[in-house]
Design a protein around this motif. Structure first.
Motif, PDB file in Angstrom:
ATOM      1  N   GLU A 182      38.801  41.706  48.291  1.00 41.04           N
ATOM      2  CA  GLU A 182      40.001  41.923  49.108  1.00 41.04           C
ATOM      3  C   GLU A 182      39.943  43.248  49.864  1.00 41.04           C
ATOM      4  O   GLU A 182      40.342  43.335  51.022  1.00 41.04           O
ATOM      5  CB  GLU A 182      41.242  41.893  48.202  1.00 41.04           C
ATOM      6  N   TYR A 216      52.668  24.428  50.538  1.00 38.63           N
ATOM      7  CA  TYR A 216      51.776  24.698  49.392  1.00 38.63           C
ATOM      8  C   TYR A 216      51.778  26.189  49.049  1.00 38.63           C
ATOM      9  O   TYR A 216      51.965  27.031  49.928  1.00 38.63           O
ATOM     10  CB  TYR A 216      50.359  24.248  49.770  1.00 38.63           C
ATOM     11  N   TYR A 262      35.692  33.191  42.296  1.00 40.81           N
ATOM     12  CA  TYR A 262      37.088  33.087  41.905  1.00 40.81           C
ATOM     13  C   TYR A 262      37.612  31.812  42.545  1.00 40.81           C
ATOM     14  O   TYR A 262      37.912  31.787  43.741  1.00 40.81           O
ATOM     15  CB  TYR A 262      37.922  34.301  42.344  1.00 40.81           C
ATOM     16  N   THR A 282      33.603  19.875  36.095  1.00 42.01           N
ATOM     17  CA  THR A 282      33.382  20.824  37.187  1.00 42.01           C
ATOM     18  C   THR A 282      34.014  22.146  36.769  1.00 42.01           C
ATOM     19  O   THR A 282      35.169  22.179  36.370  1.00 42.01           O
ATOM     20  CB  THR A 282      34.034  20.335  38.486  1.00 42.01           C
ATOM     21  N   ARG A 317      33.634  26.856  36.712  1.00 39.28           N
ATOM     22  CA  ARG A 317      33.394  28.060  37.494  1.00 39.28           C
ATOM     23  C   ARG A 317      32.101  28.755  37.096  1.00 39.28           C
ATOM     24  O   ARG A 317      31.798  28.841  35.907  1.00 39.28           O
ATOM     25  CB  ARG A 317      34.557  29.046  37.267  1.00 39.28           C
TER      26      ARG A 317
END
Ligand SMILES: Nc1nc2c(c(=O)[nH]1)N[C@H]1C(S)=C(S)[C@@H](COP(=O)(O)OP(=O)(O)OC[C@H]3O[C@@H](n4cnc5c(=O)[nH]c(N)nc54)[C@H](O)[C@@H]3O)O[C@H]1N2
Ligand SMILES: Nc1nc2c(c(=O)[nH]1)N[C@H]1C(S)=C(S)[C@@H](COP(=O)(O)OP(=O)(O)OC[C@H]3O[C@@H](n4cnc5c(=O)[nH]c(N)nc54)[C@H](O)[C@@H]3O)O[C@H]1N2
Ligand SMILES: [Mo]
Length: 766
Positions: free
Chosen positions: A89, A163, A660, A653, A655
């Motif tokens: 970020e 959303y 992230y 499935t 990570r």
């Protein structure tokens, strides 16, 4: 010092596969996190930024929702992956209008999520006009007029979908749901629908509140912790410190997982000497290598054995007093569980009966038991019954609402729990809507809105026209990629409020907008002065978060400002909601929160306490259970074995260590020994020999979903097979690369969460 964004996309032929690690973190973890910081933002900015991470006067880590310690905080209250989230970020790389002029949307749509994310922070509002090939800059005023006009013109407000991803602050979330409801829709799907929805559904039915019942102190004081369907070494690294502390206090840890995840085995805490130069702390005392989807049968077997022990020596095992005074349905449950079918348990779990009996003994001996879980339990067809059964096991011995005991669903996004508390929910409670209506003088719609999967159906079926997202990456996070892409492309307008470029921007509706926003790390100056926001962690602690860095661009608006200005474009300036005031001073939003949201009275004062405040939780606070029966409910949860045809595998499935969710930080999965690539599928070596597939060979994965009289096939191409010690019959590949295999119709009962952890596949040589 910083490194430029990659120009070339990932070259999967460079992939290297080595031995998996047997421990998590250690010095390597610190070095890797520093490397990511330096690459993205240089040394000085790295140090300045990371010092404020999770400090009282700093910002909340945009990584996971694991809580910070109350009172004294370590100077570096962060982990490798929190540091990566921050670097991602606070990067100095930028995606300015010139970038969009250079790259057409069609060209960008060919790129991986990794490449897109690596380009840097969005700097200007951008529009893709109907028929255009490139995004071009647009002023904020025109952008709001465009969206506001489209929303005003809808024949039915339910043609709009709003959303949310779980990084959104409480203030922005509250304003956003208010905008949707004032417009007239409950179409508020969020990432929770794909995440812990199953936990919420199961906990509401059984204990009356959809949140975890433990505090951090409970975790460190438990004498038995079951960590089920969770990979904390990668996804909640700060949890490892808590597990280490619990071990130090004498706790036993049981890991239940198809994969021997490094972080469950041994932890080298970089914050102490033993972690830096020693062998670290062994974590799991018992590793139950369960088959995918076997947990319901596992918990049933545990319940059966605990009950059998009580039957053999009445009055010695169960907490009879608690069962009689505080629970409902015990006798029905007991009658069913006494008939346990052990063959079913064997087939579902793949575990030995001795091992299960060993865990049952631990439960019987424990005085303070906590069960922690994450996506390994929530993303299955039978997730809700599985979590209900886990609650049964705890209720038997009264392991809830007392120190060191309880349920611990470990949340994902750093504010996903807060967003739900603030009303981001497609099925809001009447009480919440009534309070909202009274406070603002609006009439909220009462019909339920779309959850995430229903939203995709609605878009696909032409029932929706505008898709608006605050955060997230809808296209890459949702199942059935091809179906979802078509659904989004059929929208009149798609709008994404984002910090960084992602796939959802390049799978646009006929018109599309990208609205760039401030991140957690950045200073938020408004008319009323510099603002802070509030967030809620996985353990219901609400506290402040305040960024200090200068914004990535002078053109960014905060999420609260974007929602407020959009609302003014929709409703005009003399709406019953004082949107302009909200934007100028977030205290005015919090005043409203304090009157609408249960448990938030006096919000402005309480979030200013150094560690914030803890939201009420009746089971935790007073052993009271606000369920329909007024008691904690035992439930009967029959097993349904997953039918795996010959030659097929069950795929989960999950990570990698370098991602992230859909944000791919890098191409390594250090703990699992994978470097410089992501298109891999992990399969047990014995299954590989049975299937006649060699380790390292290139395969396609094909999922098979029964439909009508036939089978619908979905295919992803060119994945490298890795022989890996996962449970027999089970395979694993990374999300989002494998999402195209998950059928939109394949969801969990009750929660409607996509079954991302159980997809029947066959593998074919490419
Ligand atoms: N660094 C980093 N941190 C994150 C995230 C991230 O992507 N990266 N994502 C955040 C989010 S939104 C979330 S929801 C959490 C996710 O946190 P996790 O749930 O830990 O994430 P997954 O990678 O999906 O891992 C699922 C784990 O469950 C196991 N598992 C899968 N199926 C089963 C099963 O049927 N039974 C059992 N017993 N185990 C099973 C898998 O082997 C794996 O260890 O992490 C949050 N934190
Ligand atoms: N197959 C499969 N699918 C899954 C899962 C799985 O395990 N397997 N896991 C599911 C889970 S648990 C979850 S939670 C979802 C995640 O679904 P999402 O929450 O939709 O996805 P993320 O990848 O977390 O969103 C990343 C994007 O958020 C934006 N962003 C980051 N920070 C901010 C911010 O501060 N403000 C705003 N406005 N935008 C920001 C950036 O542009 C970034 O590209 O995916 C789900 N999908
Ligand atoms: Mo999540």
């Amino acid at each position: 010092m910083t490194r430029r964004a990659p120009e070339q996309d990932v070259d999967e032929s460079k992939i290297e596969v080595g031995e998996p690690k047997t421990y998590a973190a250690g010095v390597k973890g610190v070095l890797v996190s520093l490397q990511h910081g330096w690459d993205q933002m240089g040394a000085t900015r790295s140090v300045r930024t990371l010092r404020l991470l999770n400090q009282r006067e700093g910002f909340d880590c945009p990584g996971c929702a694991w809580p910070e310690a109350q009172g004294h905080r370590k100077l570096a209250e962060f982990c490798e992956n929190g540091a990566k989230a921050v670097a991602e970020e606070a990067t100095t790389r930028r995606v300015p209008p010139e970038f969009f002029a250079e790259h057409s949307v069609a060209e960008l749509a060919e790129k991986t999520d990794y490449w897109l994310g690596q380009q840097g922070r969005l700097t200007h509002p951008m529009v893709l006009r109907e028929g255009a090939s490139h995004y071009e800059p647009i002023s904020w005023g025109n952008a709001f007029e465009l969206v506001g006009g489209k929303l005003r013109d809808l024949a039915d407000p339910n043609e709009a979908i709003f959303y949310t991803s779980g990084r959104t602050s409480n203030e922005a979330a509250f304003a956003y749901q208010l905008l949707a409801r004032a417009l007239g829709t409950n179409n508020l799907p969020d990432c929770s629908n794909m995440c812990h929805e199953s936990s919420g559904s199961a906990l509401i039915q059984t204990i009356g509140i959809g949140k975890g019942s433990v505090s951090l102190a409970d975790v460190t004081n438990a004498d038995l912790l079951l960590v089920v369907g969770q990979n904390p070494g990668t996804n909640h690294p700060r949890m490892l410190s808590a597990l280490e502390e619990a071990k130090g206090n004498g706790a036993t840890i049981v890991a239940v997982n198809p994969l021997p995840e490094a972080g469950l085995m041994r932890f080298k805490n970089p914050q102490n000497v033993r972690g830096v130069i020693g062998r670290g702390t062994p974590l799991a005392d018992e590793f139950c290598q369960i088959r995918l989807g076997g947990d319901l049968a596992f918990f049933r077997a545990l319940g059966h054995l605990v009950l059998a022990a009580e039957d053999a020596a009445p009055g010695t095992v169960l907490d009879r007093e608690f069962i009689e005074s505080s629970t409902h349905g015990f006798e029905e449950w007991a009658a069913d569980i006494r008939q346990l079918d052990w063959d079913e348990v064997d087939a579902a779990t793949g575990l030995s009966r001795e091992q299960i009996a060993g865990v049952a003994r631990l439960l019987i001996e424990s005085k303070r038991t906590i069960i922690c879980w994450a996506m390994g339990l929530t993303q299955h067809k039978k997730s809700v019954p599985t979590i209900r059964e886990l609650v049964n096991v705890l209720l038997l011995r009264g392991m809830i609402g007392k120190p060191g005991a309880g349920v611990c669903p470990v949340r994902g996004h750093s504010n996903v729990q807060g967003d739900r508390t603030m009303g981001i929910y497609e099925k809001p409670a009447e009480k919440f809507l009534a309070a909202l209506d009274t406070e603002f003088g609006i009439t909220s719609p009462r019909d339920h809105g779309y959850d995430t999967v229903e939203a995709i159906h609605a878009m696909r079926d032409g029932k929706a026209k505008v898709f608006f997202a605050v955060g997230g990456n809808f296209v890459s996070a949702t199942p059935d990629t091809e179906v979802t892409e078509r659904a989004l492309r059929s929208m009149d307008l798609t709008v994404h409020v984002s910090t960084k470029l992602n796939r959802s921007h390049v799978v646009p509706g006929r018109t599309a907008l990208i609205l760039p926003t401030l991140g957690r790390t950045e200073r938020d100056d408004q008319a009323g002065g510099t603002q802070f926001v509030t967030v809620e962690d996985s353990m219901s602690v609400v506290h402040r978060s305040r960024g200090r860095l200068a914004p990535a661009s002078e053109h960014l608006l905060s999420e609260v400002a974007i929602v407020s200005r959009l609302a003014r474009a929709v409703f005009g300036d003399d709406h019953v909601v004082p949107w302009a005031t909200f934007e100028g001073d977030y205290d005015t939003v919090r005043d409203r929160i304090s009157r609408v949201v249960p448990g938030c009275a006096d919000y402005n004062a309480r979030v200013r306490e150094p560690d914030g405040f803890v939201l009420p939780h009746p089971p935790r606070d007073s052993r009271s259970f606000p369920t329909t029966t007024g008691k904690a409910n035992f439930t009967v949860n029959p097993v349904e074995l997953i039918r795996v045809p010959a030659g097929r595998l069950i795929l989960q499935t999950l990570r990698s260590h370098d991602q992230y969710n859909t944000t791919i930080y890098g191409l390594d999965d250090r703990y699992r020994g994978v470097h410089d690539g992501r298109r891999v599928v992990f399969v047990n070596p014995d299954d590989l020999s049975e299937l006649g597939v060699a380790d390292g060979s290139m395969v396609d994965m094909v999922s098979e979903w029964p439909s009508g009289d036939g089978v619908v096939e979905r295919r992803v191409k060119l994945f490298r097979v890795i022989a890996y010690p996962t449970a027999r019959g089970c395979a694993a590949a990374y999300f989002p690369e494998a999402n195209a295999l998950v059928p939109l119709e394949s969801t969990a009962e009750t929660s409607n969460t996509p079954t991302s952890k159980a997809i029947i596949i066959r593998i074919e040589r490419s």
